[in-house]
Design a protein around this motif. Structure first.
Motif, PDB file in Angstrom:
ATOM      1  N   ILE D  74       0.835  -1.197   0.000  1.00 36.12           N
ATOM      2  CA  ILE D  74       0.000   0.000   0.000  1.00 36.12           C
ATOM      3  C   ILE D  74       0.867   1.242   0.000  1.00 36.12           C
ATOM      4  CG2 ILE D  74      -1.658   1.298   1.395  1.00 36.12           C
ATOM      5  CD1 ILE D  74      -2.697  -1.361   2.390  1.00 36.12           C
ATOM      6  N   MET D  75       2.061   1.127   0.600  1.00 35.86           N
ATOM      7  CA  MET D  75       2.895   2.315   0.801  1.00 35.86           C
ATOM      8  C   MET D  75       3.702   2.654  -0.451  1.00 35.86           C
ATOM      9  SD  MET D  75       4.020   1.306   4.550  1.00 35.86           S
ATOM     10  CE  MET D  75       2.826   1.287   5.846  1.00 35.86           C
ATOM     11  N   ASP D  76       4.234   3.844  -0.387  1.00 35.38           N
ATOM     12  CA  ASP D  76       5.024   4.300  -1.532  1.00 35.38           C
ATOM     13  C   ASP D  76       6.344   3.544  -1.572  1.00 35.38           C
ATOM     14  OD1 ASP D  76       6.128   5.572  -3.571  1.00 35.38           O
ATOM     15  OD2 ASP D  76       6.506   7.465  -2.515  1.00 35.38           O
ATOM     16  N   ARG D  77       6.587   2.965  -2.728  1.00 36.76           N
ATOM     17  CA  ARG D  77       7.700   2.059  -2.869  1.00 36.76           C
ATOM     18  C   ARG D  77       9.064   2.750  -2.725  1.00 36.76           C
ATOM     19  NH1 ARG D  77       9.155  -1.403  -7.767  1.00 36.76           N
ATOM     20  NH2 ARG D  77      10.528  -2.562  -6.440  1.00 36.76           N
ATOM     21  N   ARG D  78       9.134   3.887  -3.355  1.00 35.12           N
ATOM     22  CA  ARG D  78      10.439   4.575  -3.333  1.00 35.12           C
ATOM     23  C   ARG D  78      10.791   5.001  -1.918  1.00 35.12           C
ATOM     24  NH1 ARG D  78       8.827   7.873  -8.342  1.00 35.12           N
ATOM     25  NH2 ARG D  78       7.031   6.626  -7.790  1.00 35.12           N
ATOM     26  N   MET D  79       9.725   5.479  -1.207  1.00 37.99           N
ATOM     27  CA  MET D  79       9.959   5.872   0.179  1.00 37.99           C
ATOM     28  C   MET D  79      10.458   4.678   0.986  1.00 37.99           C
ATOM     29  SD  MET D  79       8.508   5.745   3.358  1.00 37.99           S
ATOM     30  CE  MET D  79       6.859   5.208   3.025  1.00 37.99           C
ATOM     31  N   LEU D  80       9.811   3.534   0.749  1.00 40.72           N
ATOM     32  CA  LEU D  80      10.172   2.345   1.514  1.00 40.72           C
ATOM     33  C   LEU D  80      11.619   1.947   1.272  1.00 40.72           C
ATOM     34  CD1 LEU D  80       7.325  -0.274   1.279  1.00 40.72           C
ATOM     35  CD2 LEU D  80       8.428   0.579   3.315  1.00 40.72           C
ATOM     36  N   GLU D  81      12.040   2.042   0.007  1.00 36.52           N
ATOM     37  CA  GLU D  81      13.348   1.493  -0.322  1.00 36.52           C
ATOM     38  C   GLU D  81      14.466   2.480  -0.102  1.00 36.52           C
ATOM     39  OE1 GLU D  81      12.949  -0.047  -4.225  1.00 36.52           O
ATOM     40  OE2 GLU D  81      11.657  -1.683  -3.560  1.00 36.52           O
ATOM     41  N   SER D  82      14.086   3.771   0.067  1.00 35.12           N
ATOM     42  CA  SER D  82      15.154   4.757   0.175  1.00 35.12           C
ATOM     43  C   SER D  82      15.519   5.067   1.614  1.00 35.12           C
ATOM     44  CB  SER D  82      14.726   6.049  -0.524  1.00 35.12           C
ATOM     45  OG  SER D  82      13.621   6.581   0.172  1.00 35.12           O
ATOM     46  N   LEU D  83      14.834   4.415   2.548  1.00 39.23           N
ATOM     47  CA  LEU D  83      15.140   4.707   3.948  1.00 39.23           C
ATOM     48  C   LEU D  83      16.553   4.271   4.300  1.00 39.23           C
ATOM     49  CD1 LEU D  83      12.085   3.776   6.136  1.00 39.23           C
ATOM     50  CD2 LEU D  83      13.327   5.923   6.071  1.00 39.23           C
ATOM     51  N   GLU D  84      17.130   5.015   5.234  1.00 37.84           N
ATOM     52  CA  GLU D  84      18.430   4.612   5.757  1.00 37.84           C
ATOM     53  C   GLU D  84      18.338   3.221   6.353  1.00 37.84           C
ATOM     54  OE1 GLU D  84      21.533   5.927   6.311  1.00 37.84           O
ATOM     55  OE2 GLU D  84      20.996   7.343   4.709  1.00 37.84           O
ATOM     56  N   ARG D  85      19.422   2.494   6.310  1.00 38.62           N
ATOM     57  CA  ARG D  85      19.365   1.142   6.851  1.00 38.62           C
ATOM     58  C   ARG D  85      19.334   1.159   8.373  1.00 38.62           C
ATOM     59  NH1 ARG D  85      23.213  -3.285   4.395  1.00 38.62           N
ATOM     60  NH2 ARG D  85      22.072  -2.561   2.607  1.00 38.62           N
ATOM     61  N   PHE D  86      20.319   1.795   8.961  1.00 39.95           N
ATOM     62  CA  PHE D  86      20.440   1.742  10.422  1.00 39.95           C
ATOM     63  C   PHE D  86      20.240   3.121  11.018  1.00 39.95           C
ATOM     64  CE2 PHE D  86      23.494  -1.760   9.291  1.00 39.95           C
ATOM     65  CZ  PHE D  86      22.557  -2.742   9.514  1.00 39.95           C
ATOM     66  N   ASN D  87      20.020   3.100  12.304  1.00 40.49           N
ATOM     67  CA  ASN D  87      20.017   4.353  13.051  1.00 40.49           C
ATOM     68  C   ASN D  87      21.393   4.967  12.982  1.00 40.49           C
ATOM     69  OD1 ASN D  87      17.564   5.011  14.141  1.00 40.49           O
ATOM     70  ND2 ASN D  87      17.733   3.422  15.703  1.00 40.49           N
ATOM     71  N   PRO D  88      21.446   6.274  13.175  1.00 37.97           N
ATOM     72  CA  PRO D  88      22.767   6.906  13.142  1.00 37.97           C
ATOM     73  C   PRO D  88      23.734   6.317  14.172  1.00 37.97           C
ATOM     74  CG  PRO D  88      21.026   8.551  13.236  1.00 37.97           C
ATOM     75  CD  PRO D  88      20.350   7.245  13.257  1.00 37.97           C
ATOM     76  N   GLN D  89      23.242   6.158  15.409  1.00 40.26           N
ATOM     77  CA  GLN D  89      24.168   5.622  16.422  1.00 40.26           C
ATOM     78  C   GLN D  89      23.826   4.166  16.660  1.00 40.26           C
ATOM     79  OE1 GLN D  89      21.454   7.233  17.364  1.00 40.26           O
ATOM     80  NE2 GLN D  89      21.894   9.342  17.930  1.00 40.26           N
ATOM     81  N   ALA D  90      24.208   3.297  15.745  1.00 39.71           N
ATOM     82  CA  ALA D  90      23.779   1.907  15.840  1.00 39.71           C
ATOM     83  C   ALA D  90      24.765   1.044  16.600  1.00 39.71           C
ATOM     84  CB  ALA D  90      23.563   1.326  14.452  1.00 39.71           C
ATOM     85  N   TYR D  91      25.884   1.599  17.039  1.00 37.98           N
ATOM     86  CA  TYR D  91      26.926   0.740  17.631  1.00 37.98           C
ATOM     87  C   TYR D  91      26.535   0.249  18.998  1.00 37.98           C
ATOM     88  CZ  TYR D  91      28.924   3.425  13.929  1.00 37.98           C
ATOM     89  OH  TYR D  91      29.112   4.016  12.744  1.00 37.98           O
ATOM     90  N   TRP D  92      26.030   1.201  19.801  1.00 40.16           N
ATOM     91  CA  TRP D  92      25.651   0.810  21.159  1.00 40.16           C
ATOM     92  C   TRP D  92      24.601  -0.282  21.175  1.00 40.16           C
ATOM     93  CZ3 TRP D  92      28.155   1.200  25.347  1.00 40.16           C
ATOM     94  CH2 TRP D  92      29.092   2.224  25.511  1.00 40.16           C
ATOM     95  N   PRO D  93      23.490  -0.060  20.477  1.00 39.38           N
ATOM     96  CA  PRO D  93      22.492  -1.130  20.481  1.00 39.38           C
ATOM     97  C   PRO D  93      23.026  -2.430  19.917  1.00 39.38           C
ATOM     98  CG  PRO D  93      21.829   0.700  19.084  1.00 39.38           C
ATOM     99  CD  PRO D  93      22.976   1.152  19.868  1.00 39.38           C
ATOM    100  N   ALA D  94      23.879  -2.365  18.938  1.00 43.47           N
ATOM    101  CA  ALA D  94      24.435  -3.612  18.411  1.00 43.47           C
ATOM    102  C   ALA D  94      25.216  -4.316  19.501  1.00 43.47           C
ATOM    103  CB  ALA D  94      25.327  -3.318  17.225  1.00 43.47           C
ATOM    104  N   LEU D  95      25.919  -3.535  20.291  1.00 39.75           N
ATOM    105  CA  LEU D  95      26.667  -4.122  21.404  1.00 39.75           C
ATOM    106  C   LEU D  95      25.718  -4.754  22.412  1.00 39.75           C
ATOM    107  CD1 LEU D  95      29.662  -1.823  22.316  1.00 39.75           C
ATOM    108  CD2 LEU D  95      29.657  -4.194  21.542  1.00 39.75           C
ATOM    109  N   ILE D  96      24.621  -4.015  22.686  1.00 44.74           N
ATOM    110  CA  ILE D  96      23.642  -4.573  23.616  1.00 44.74           C
ATOM    111  C   ILE D  96      23.129  -5.899  23.093  1.00 44.74           C
ATOM    112  CG2 ILE D  96      21.369  -4.229  24.636  1.00 44.74           C
ATOM    113  CD1 ILE D  96      21.907  -1.268  24.634  1.00 44.74           C
ATOM    114  N   GLY D  97      22.847  -5.932  21.778  1.00 43.65           N
ATOM    115  CA  GLY D  97      22.368  -7.181  21.176  1.00 43.65           C
ATOM    116  C   GLY D  97      23.376  -8.294  21.351  1.00 43.65           C
ATOM    117  N   LEU D  98      24.625  -7.975  21.131  1.00 44.08           N
ATOM    118  CA  LEU D  98      25.666  -8.991  21.295  1.00 44.08           C
ATOM    119  C   LEU D  98      25.721  -9.475  22.733  1.00 44.08           C
ATOM    120  CD1 LEU D  98      28.734  -7.935  19.133  1.00 44.08           C
ATOM    121  CD2 LEU D  98      27.309  -9.979  18.963  1.00 44.08           C
TER     122      LEU D  98
END
Lengths: 633, 330, 97, 167
Positions: D74-98
């Motif tokens: 239903i959503m706009d395709r280009r909008m969906l595909e153009s989003l940034e992949r990760f949050n800007p500060q993704a290191y901390w949460p990745a560490l938490i996940g680990l």
């Protein structure tokens, strides 16, 4: 048979579903559908009744309804000697009333809705009657409560009607609480609520005269008091007259209000163990019988007179089951269903042709306009007054005779006085409505007063015939009374040590005299006008005012229960608890604390959903680490 | 040994299904031709019997066009999935009644055989729509493909529920999820006589789930060219067709097993009955194709959510109640 | 047994990380599904090793709750998309104010 | 044999999960998710939970995944595909996940239970479905009904959320 018995309940349910869901389309023949559903149900119901007559109790378990650990509650139906009578009465009288309603409700805009409710009511009533355990009975008990609420408040545009519906519901709730407590006690003592499981073990588990039996008995009786409108909880019934008249006939004469009597008779095994509970039942019954009869004397509204007389007659039934002669209560229940149903239907016919007017002051000489209604009304009145050979005579005489024999002379005296009053107020009504002169000139002409259509008169005639012959099963034949012999299979009369013997003929003579003298008194006052009613009223002014205002019962409730509640609510709950403790202390206090804490916590609330997830994950890590390091290592 | 037998069975099933699909197209063209007072394929071979082979060969040699903006891996994946999942469902469908060998052993004519056949088939059928969905996404922004896929997704979600609910009635009556047991339970009377409403709902839902006329909105030619298949060509498009025809076979077999008693029937041997029923359903598909107009999209959704679903819920309530208290179901 | 539990832990960790670091709301929802499946795997594994079918029954409840969660989550996504024309999770911050 | 199967299926499962985590295109992420669901269904079959394996495929892959796909369409395709992949500060949460992974794995390693009942009591007359039904409708009747209510509430909630424009 298993399937037939189930369909006794299912057919009205199907009728309810058809009219309830497809009411928009079935409107022209909603009444036919509902009435034929009831007819089928009645005919199917004859099979189990016949089987019981041949001595086979019919009981089937269909499926396990609620499996708890020790207590397993099945969904099963049972027709034994007690419920066979109820099954017959309920299906037959309801069927007649359904047919009658076709004429009465014609042209109402809620036609289909009305019939769907009516069918729902009968379904619930049949579940109440046929269920083989107390919980299923409770389902029916609440079901009829719901259906009666819907039916009383059927004309919900009128505020009195919807208020009356709510009142009935609320007052019944008090009784239901008692019923539930009784059932819970039963679960506690027996670990089961199935009749066939509880009753044979009752004496063994509870013991004669034990407190447990008394508690269960009284708790269940509280439920019966609510549903059958006995002394403290009767106030809903008279207001409930706001519903359509066939509804009053169905609910407040023939079926729902008798549920309490049925339940006490059904629980005979428990009541027989507790003389105290029995005494309470009988006393409250006798008191209500007298008390309601006095109120009926002064009222002018036909339906209210009938409502009070219903209360009074229900009191008789409770005397019957209370003294331990269960068959008399059920016998009166049956005859009462016939004649009181008939009375209400006749009142409905009058109302129908008088365009809703009900006061006996406005009527008079109606006999000429509505000869059939007048005839059936007089038959029913004779029956309720206890004149032989009409039905009411046998059942009422059986109750009073047994009361005396079981050693309750006071109850007997009260009952006889009430019988006199019953005859008096009934014939007061009959004489002022059907005899004498037209009281308001030209009223009938203006209203086009006419006889009711055949669809209404035929059910009335059927019930009238039953009001005559219905009591004949109480005549002693071949050494025993048929109905006593029938009921005693399931509900044997409590044995008493000292049985007094009185001459039966003498007792009957006294009863008949009481009835006849009541009629005579009414005749003297309202036809012969030896002394006018007003004069008597003036003579006993204080009593008359008291009675005309129904002992100020509603006012009493208002003063002693509503007012204090109000006062406590405003002065204590509102001003102290609510304002100071809750508002100032708890609401503002928690708000203050939350505010303080929130200021600290605001740092965490970044508004980014991801950040919340961090904290949750950290929490999981902490929890699992705690488990890891504290519990395992 | 068992693995070997399974592999042999698998190979046979692949072959049979491929031939079946080829000739199903021929059969459909013939039938629809006669319905429209034409003759249908006639040139290649006797009465056009070699036509499907010619078509297949042609689709092999066609140029495989891939749009520039297409998402390449998904573009490859879509037809593969569209063919795989219906086929995965088909391996649980028996091709003949089970054979009772000496020594109490039973030889099943289906590759995959378990106690929960119906659940497995339903699961695979639910997944079959992914091929179509991905086709729309992978076609690189083609409006036709995208709209077709969107419709397919909504349609499948709606009708899958109806399909499962309709199947639940016979399952309740047979007390089993196993196809053989269900057939066994219908020895005396087929379930279609006990459950006419469920049968009708199942037939409607199965046509919608396979997206055929009158519910072929995902590929409605007048509005969407060819729907999700617009950008595909050659063998890839052939795989979509393969998936759809295998799916039709699966639902037809399921319907005949679950509602029409599978291989039970008087006089004729079981195998013959079974295939008569399946072919009757396949004929029904063609018949509908030739006679029905297409539904509008909102009508399609209304049928599923406002008519079939409540009806089926009521039906299940009644069936369960009747079975619980021991009433005759109808 | 440890193998299954490690796979389950991996799924939960991957799902949690996905929820934490992805910006696309749809993918956050998918990560949630992965996480729920990790928990489900744990239940089924335990049901097998303890010889008690209750774990499998619990999985049915989990599946039902997951379905409702997805339905509500998707409804929120659709609503947010209607309002903001975006499903970037960082745009969903009206609660902050 | 079983060990090899387990490793293959685990790799599928975990690989699917990683695919969801890392892929930029949400459609591809959905595909990876389905891949992972399949793996889990396979693991269920290995754990003798056939009914739940099928349930997994029908409910998760068949319904939930299709729903997610549908909403994404239903959503706009280009909008969906153009989003940034990760949050800007993704290191901390990745560490938490680990850290979470390490923690849970260690827990799994340390976890000890009584293994005398392995694989027993899972079927009645060889049928897993029947056993689940017995337990579900006898012991877990109330939770079952509560679940039904939850589903109903979610249904109504979803309808209300999408229907009204909340301003």
């Amino acid at each position: 048979m298993k399937v037939i018995l189930l369909f006794v309940i299912l057919t009205p349910l199907i009728g309810f579903l058809i009219n309830g869901i497809f009411g928009k389309w079935t409107k022209p023949f909603a009444g036919v559908i509902a009435a034929s559903a009831l007819g089928i149900s009645f005919l199917l119901g004859l099979f189990p009744i016949l089987s019981v007559l041949h001595g086979h109790i019919v009981e089937y378990t269909y499926f396990t309804w609620m499996p708890f650990k020790e207590v397993v509650i099945p969904f099963g139906l049972r027709v034994d000697y007690v419920s066979a009578i109820m099954l017959f009465v309920v299906t037959f009288v309801s069927w007649m009333i359904h047919i009658y309603s076709n004429g009465y409700m014609a042209g109402d805009k809620g036609y289909a809705r009305y019939f769907s409710y009516l069918n729902l009511f009968v379904t619930a009533m049949l579940i109440l009657v046929l269920g083989n355990n107390y919980l299923l009975m409770f389902v029916g008990w609440e079901g009829v409560g719901l259906a009666s609420y819907l039916l009383i408040g059927f004309w919900f545009e009128k505020s009195t009607a919807s208020d009356a519906g709510e009142k009935a519901f609320v007052v019944n709730r008090i009784g239901d609480a008692g019923f539930i407590i009784g059932v819970l006690y039963m679960v506690y003592y027996f670990g089961s609520v199935t009749y066939s499981n509880v009753f044979p073990r009752a004496e063994h588990v509870l013991g004669y005269g034990s407190t447990a039996a008394t508690i269960i008995g009284i708790a269940l009786f509280v439920g019966a008091v609510g549903k059958s409108a006995q002394f403290p909880l009767y106030i809903w019934l008279t207001d409930a007259m706001e519903g359509p008249t066939p509804v009053s006939s169905l609910i407040h004469a023939a079926t729902m209000v008798t549920a309490g009597v049925y339940m006490v008779a059904r629980s005979n095994a428990i009541y027989s163990l507790s003389p105290v509970a029995q005494e309470i039942v009988a006393t409250i019954g006798a008191f209500t019988a007298f008390y309601a009869a006095t109120m009926a004397i002064t009222h002018k509204d036909i339906k209210r007179i009938l409502a009070y007389s219903t209360l009074s007659q229900l009191g008789y039934m409770f005397i019957g089951v209370g003294i331990g002669a269960y068959w008399t209560g059920l016998f009166h229940l049956m005859t009462h269903a016939f004649f009181k149903g008939l009375l209400f239907l006749a009142a409905g016919a009058i109302m129908h042709s008088m365009r809703g007017l009900l006061s006996i002051d406005l009527m008079g000489g109606l006999r000429k306009y509505m000869p059939q209604t007048a005839t059936v009304m007089i038959i029913a009145s004779l029956a309720i007054s206890g004149i032989p050979p009409f039905a009411g005579f046998f059942s009422k005489d059986a109750i009073l005779g047994n009361a005396l024999e079981m050693g309750h002379p006071i109850i007997w005296i009260v009952g006889e006085i009430t019988a006199f009053m019953t005859a008096f107020y009934m014939f007061r009504m009959v004489f002022s409505v059907f005899y004498g002169e037209e009281k308001v000139e030209g009223l009938y002409h203006e209203l086009h007063t006419h006889e009711a259509p055949a669809v209404m008169t035929i059910p009335m005639w059927v019930l009238a015939i039953l009001s005559i012959i219905g009591g004949w099963v109480g005549i002693k034949m071949g050494g025993h009374v048929p109905i006593e012999w029938f009921v005693a299979h399931t509900a044997p009369t409590t044995e008493v040590a000292h049985e007094a013997h009185y001459s039966e003929i003498l007792l009957m003579g006294i009863s008949v005299t009481m009835g006849l003298s009541g009629i005579l008194a009414a005749w003297l006052i309202y036809i012969k006008k030896i002394i006018t009613a007003e004069k008597i009223a003036n003579m006993f002014k204080p009593i008359y005012t008291l009675l005309a205002n129904t002992y100020y019962a509603d006012e009493f409730v208002y003063c002693c229960i509503v007012k204090p509640f109000w006062w406590v609510s405003t002065n204590f709950l509102w001003k102290i608890v609510d304002v100071i403790i809750i508002d100032k202390g708890m609401v503002d206090g928690t708000g203050w604390i939350a505010g303080r804490v929130g200021k600290g916590l605001r740092l965490f609330q970044t508004g980014f959903a991801n950040n919340y997830a961090y904290w949750i994950s950290l929490g999981i890590i902490l929890l699992s680490s705690w488990y890891l390091f504290v519990k395992i290592i | 040994m068992e693995v070997l037998i399974a592999i042999i069975k698998l190979i046979i099933v692949v072959t049979v299904l491929s031939v079946y699909v080829m000739y199903a197209t021929w059969y459909e063209r013939k039938v629809i031709g006669h319905m429209q007072q034409r003759i249908g394929p006639k040139r290649v071979g006797w009465h056009g019997l070699l036509q499907p082979i010619a078509d297949t060969l042609k689709s092999f040699w066609k140029e495989d066009v891939i749009p520039d903006k297409a998402d390449k891996p998904l573009f490859w994946l879509a037809p593969a999935l569209a063919a795989t999942f219906p086929f995965a469902a088909a391996i649980a469908i028996p091709f003949a009644p089970p054979l009772h060998l000496a020594g109490g052993k039973v030889f099943y004519f289906s590759v995959f055989h378990s106690k929960i056949d119906i659940l497995y088939i339903l699961g695979m059928m639910g997944l079959a729509s992914f091929g179509v969905l991905i086709a729309g996404v992978a076609s690189g922004g083609s409006k036709y493909s995208f709209t077709g896929s969107q419709r397919e997704a909504a349609q499948v979600v709606s009708y899958e529920a109806v399909l499962a609910l309709a199947l639940l009635n016979p399952i309740l009556m047979a007390h089993s999820l196993n196809l053989e047991k269900i057939v066994e339970a219908q020895r005396h009377l087929w379930f279609v006589f006990y459950q006419p409403f469920a049968f009708v709902a199942f037939v409607i839902a199965m046509i919608a789930a396979t997206a055929r006329v009158p519910f072929d909105l995902p590929e409605a030619e007048p509005e969407l060219v060819a729907g999700h298949m617009t950008e595909f060509s050659g063998l890839k498009m052939g795989l979509f067709f393969f998936g759809q025809y295998v799916m039709i076979f699966v639902v037809s077999a399921l319907a005949s097993i679950v509602f029409l008693g599978g291989w039970t029937g008087p006089v004729l041997p079981g195998l013959v009955w079974y295939w008569i029923k399946i072919l009757a359903f396949i004929f029904m598909y063609t018949w509908f194709w030739g006679t029905f107009p297409r539904y509008r999209y909102d009508q399609l959704m209304d049928i599923a959510w406002k008519a079939l679903l409540p009806l089926m819920v009521l039906n299940i309530l009644w069936t369960g109640f009747a079975l619980a208290v021991g009433l005759p179901v109808l | 047994m440890t193998g299954y539990l490690v796979v389950s832990a991996l799924l939960i960790a991957i799902g949690a990380t996905g929820v934490m670091i992805r910006r696309n709301f749809m993918i956050v929802l998918m990560s949630l599904e992965i996480m729920i499946n990790g928990a489900g795997l744990f239940l089924i594994a335990m049901s097998y090793y303890l010889g008690n079918v209750s774990g499998q029954v619990m999985f049915i409840f989990i599946a039902a709750v997951a379905a409702s969660e997805t339905a509500v989550g998707l409804a929120i996504a659709v609503m947010m998309y209607k309002k903001k024309k975006s499903i970037d999770i960082n745009d969903f911050s009206i609660l902050r104010k | 044999m079983e060990g090899i199967m387990f490793y293959i299926i685990s790799i599928i499962t975990v690989g699917g999960g990683l695919g969801v985590l890392l892929s930029k295109n949400p459609y591809r992420a959905a595909m990876w998710m389905i891949f992972s669901f399949f793996g889990i269904a396979g693991l269920f079959v290995m754990l003798h939970a056939q009914f739940n394996a099928m349930l997994q495929i029908i409910v998760y892959a068949g319904a939930i995944a299709v729903m997610i796909m549908l909403v994404m369409m239903i959503m706009d395709r280009r909008m969906l595909e153009s989003l940034e992949r990760f949050n800007p500060q993704a290191y901390w949460p990745a560490l938490i996940g680990l850290a979470l992974l390490a923690d849970l794995s260690f827990l799994a390693y340390k976890f000890k239970i009584n293994m005398s009942n392995v694989g027993k009591n899972l079927t009645i007359n060889g049928s897993n479905t029947q056993m689940i039904g017995e337990i579900l409708f006898k012991h877990y009747l109330l939770p079952f009904e509560v679940t039904a209510i939850i589903l109903l509430v979610a249904l109504i909630g979803a309808v209300v959320l999408t229907k009204k424009d909340i301003s």
